[in-house]
Write an enzyme that holds these catalytic residues in place. Sequence first.
Site, PDB file in Angstrom:
ATOM      1  N   ASP A 103       1.037  -1.193   0.140  1.00  0.00           N
ATOM      2  CA  ASP A 103       0.160   0.016  -0.048  1.00  0.00           C
ATOM      3  C   ASP A 103       0.908   1.081  -0.205  1.00  0.00           C
ATOM      4  OD1 ASP A 103      -2.417   1.536   0.425  1.00  0.00           O
ATOM      5  OD2 ASP A 103      -3.241  -0.388   1.368  1.00  0.00           O
ATOM      6  N   ASP A 211      -3.071   4.743  -2.311  1.00  0.00           N
ATOM      7  CA  ASP A 211      -4.072   5.315  -1.410  1.00  0.00           C
ATOM      8  C   ASP A 211      -4.740   6.717  -2.368  1.00  0.00           C
ATOM      9  OD1 ASP A 211      -5.787   4.926   0.948  1.00  0.00           O
ATOM     10  OD2 ASP A 211      -4.710   6.784   1.457  1.00  0.00           O
ATOM     11  N   GLU A 274      -6.120   3.954  -6.225  1.00  0.00           N
ATOM     12  CA  GLU A 274      -7.576   4.155  -5.540  1.00  0.00           C
ATOM     13  C   GLU A 274      -7.836   5.436  -5.771  1.00  0.00           C
ATOM     14  OE1 GLU A 274      -9.684   3.925  -1.023  1.00  0.00           O
ATOM     15  OE2 GLU A 274      -8.118   5.164  -1.493  1.00  0.00           O
ATOM     16  N   HIS A 346     -11.077  -2.823   3.074  1.00  0.00           N
ATOM     17  CA  HIS A 346     -11.365  -2.582   4.524  1.00  0.00           C
ATOM     18  C   HIS A 346     -12.112  -1.441   4.852  1.00  0.00           C
ATOM     19  CE1 HIS A 346      -8.485   0.070   2.452  1.00  0.00           C
ATOM     20  NE2 HIS A 346      -8.204   0.800   3.682  1.00  0.00           N
ATOM     21  N   ASP A 347     -12.591  -0.389   3.838  1.00  0.00           N
ATOM     22  CA  ASP A 347     -13.553   0.606   4.094  1.00  0.00           C
ATOM     23  C   ASP A 347     -14.988   0.330   3.816  1.00  0.00           C
ATOM     24  OD1 ASP A 347     -11.129   1.923   4.393  1.00  0.00           O
ATOM     25  OD2 ASP A 347     -11.189   2.595   2.296  1.00  0.00           O
TER      26      ASP A 347
HETATM   27  O1  TEU Z   1      -9.731   5.606   1.637  1.00  0.00           O
HETATM   28  C1  TEU Z   1     -10.215   6.926   0.893  1.00  0.00           C
HETATM   29  C2  TEU Z   1     -11.574   7.016   0.976  1.00  0.00           C
HETATM   30  O2  TEU Z   1     -11.778   7.928   0.153  1.00  0.00           O
HETATM   31  C3  TEU Z   1     -12.707   6.413   1.443  1.00  0.00           C
HETATM   32  O3  TEU Z   1     -12.810   5.314   0.944  1.00  0.00           O
HETATM   33  C4  TEU Z   1     -12.576   6.435   3.087  1.00  0.00           C
HETATM   34  O4  TEU Z   1     -12.110   5.430   3.609  1.00  0.00           O
HETATM   35  C5  TEU Z   1     -13.823   7.037   3.722  1.00  0.00           C
HETATM   36  O5  TEU Z   1     -14.508   5.984   4.003  1.00  0.00           O
HETATM   37  C6  TEU Z   1     -14.729   7.897   2.915  1.00  0.00           C
HETATM   38  O6  TEU Z   1     -15.904   7.848   3.514  1.00  0.00           O
HETATM   39  C7  TEU Z   1      -8.407   5.363   1.801  1.00  0.00           C
HETATM   40  C8  TEU Z   1      -8.095   4.270   2.751  1.00  0.00           C
HETATM   41  O7  TEU Z   1      -8.307   2.971   2.053  1.00  0.00           O
HETATM   42  C9  TEU Z   1      -8.763   4.454   3.954  1.00  0.00           C
HETATM   43  O8  TEU Z   1      -8.859   3.125   4.784  1.00  0.00           O
HETATM   44  C10 TEU Z   1      -8.138   5.510   4.562  1.00  0.00           C
HETATM   45  O9  TEU Z   1      -8.577   5.951   5.622  1.00  0.00           O
HETATM   46  C11 TEU Z   1      -7.879   6.819   3.682  1.00  0.00           C
HETATM   47  O10 TEU Z   1      -7.576   6.675   2.558  1.00  0.00           O
HETATM   48  C12 TEU Z   1      -7.248   7.805   4.109  1.00  0.00           C
HETATM   49  O11 TEU Z   1      -5.634   7.335   3.960  1.00  0.00           O
END
Ligand code: TEU
Length: 585
Positions: A103, A211, A274, A346-347
Amino acid sequence: MTSPAPEVPWWIDAVVYQVYPRSFADSDGDGVGDLRGVASRLDHLERLGVDVIWLSPVYRSPHDDNGYDISDYRAIDPSFGTLEDFDVLLADVHARGMRLVMDLVVNHTSDEHPWFVESRSSTDNPKRDWYWWRPARDGIAPGEPGAEPTNWGSFFSGSAWQLDERTGEYYLHLFSRKQPDLNWEHPEVRRAVHEMMRWWLDRGVDGFRMDVINFISKDVGADGSLTDGIVVDGALYGDGRPSYVCGPRIHEFLHEMHREVVAGRPDRILTVGEMPEVTVEDAILFTDPERHEVDMVFQFEHVGLDHGAAKWDVHPLRLTDLKASFGRWQAGLASVGWNSLYWDNHDQPRIVSRFGDDGEYRERSATMLATVLHLHRGTPYVYQGEELGMTNAHFERIDQYRDIESVNFYAEALEHGLGLPAALLEALRAVSRDNARTPVQWDASANAGFTTGTPWIEVNPNYTEINAAAQQEDPGSVFHHYRRLIELRHTEPVVSLGDFTMLLAEDDAVYAFLRRWDGIELLVLGNFTSQVRPVDVPDAHRWAEAELLLGNAGDPTPVPGGRIPALRPWESRIYRRAVPQVVDG
Ligand code: TEU
């Protein structure tokens, strides 16, 4: 002179498995997953048949956002192990014929990263401009309401600006206060990131998942100004996204990164960006191989279809919306570029709880959802536990949550009277990121075999029924269905290479599409409901006789009259047939 046809990259028929190390497997009983834990479970991944592991951040971090806040890009966080553990894991992954993707979190660092510690130390520090520092708004004293340089909100509640008392200026953080945004306008920032990426590639890693990489270019005026966003009705902050989503220099920055880091390496690496809010039109540019930016992007359209104005306003999915969205992405990236395919990460909440039925039809709906996703054109990603049909956490109380986004949302909404506790908890139950972060359920022993200590977040009590050990023994399990889908991608070229045609766009229950390649055609069907549903595809009589390649409910009872048997609740089927080839001339 035309340029030679680009080689077919190795990842074209690959399946990626995401490991979120905190919740994967704990080797030392401290309740937090670690690298040795990952190494101890590689047999599971090898049996599943995945080609690539994407490892969520394991770098040194204060863990304000579970490792997405990095304080040293070249060290492993002690809670995960050591660099030596990492090298051992990498060697083992390679020895098993798999690859490992890291990552890359470089839109921001931790506020504890030495770069930021220096940057905040004084206004004339050489690293001051590595981050976004701005004075208070004209005419308002620092710290007063409205003094923030812009009105943007942070993704994790509150303003996106934090006042730093030492110099009386604000710094930008699109995520938590402990995640200051790096200033990519500064060439030294870009050089430092490139160097760090080369360091990991030299160590042997096989690529990067980047990310929020489409946030790195901010739309900054020649005088250094950033612009306020629109405040929609009921919102506490302005929407800054027009100023940083796919900003003016994003293609330039990614092209430069490719040139400095990726190009010319002996082995082809995998890059996936992403990109929240990315459109098909942008994605074509990002993934066109001729442009040398990234190999594929994670887009967010399909995981926003059950959201209202905010992600917390959840409503049921309309299947026709899902088909329209995927259909557009499949068509948009058909000849140029490449799709990534995912349900979970994970989100996101767990897909079986979200678009399936995590009660009576858990296994059926989990395998149907997997079938539909994996048979699209693109690279599928499996998130840990998805291959077991793991469900949402179903937490009842706020103190069960750990995720900064969830905890801050709840507190802010309560403070501003935006909802009653019961309604806020219901929203969290549906969409909190913690739904995906409960520990992987390995077996029926205490704590699901995840740890011998106290897990950092509660284990889902359904582990006694839903676990890897039980599913490996059961040929009809969700695990073995995923294994078969992955095998199919490796053995049937039409799955990776075939073109895609959406069918039944208006049907609100049945997902149906065709894949076709080199004289072979597949028909893929999925019933998104708990009712029996007819299948009214064109040319049904041709399919009635076709080979059933993979189903999730046993062989259907044949029906007379050249028709396809109706789909049972949450049933999926993949039919295969040879089609006459059109010969030129
Ligand atoms: O996530 C980016 C993001 O915009 C979203 O998916 C976020 O998780 C949030 O839920 C918006 O509502 C990435 C990573 O995958 C996430 O785990 C991190 O918290 C974020 O970036 C910051 O690094």
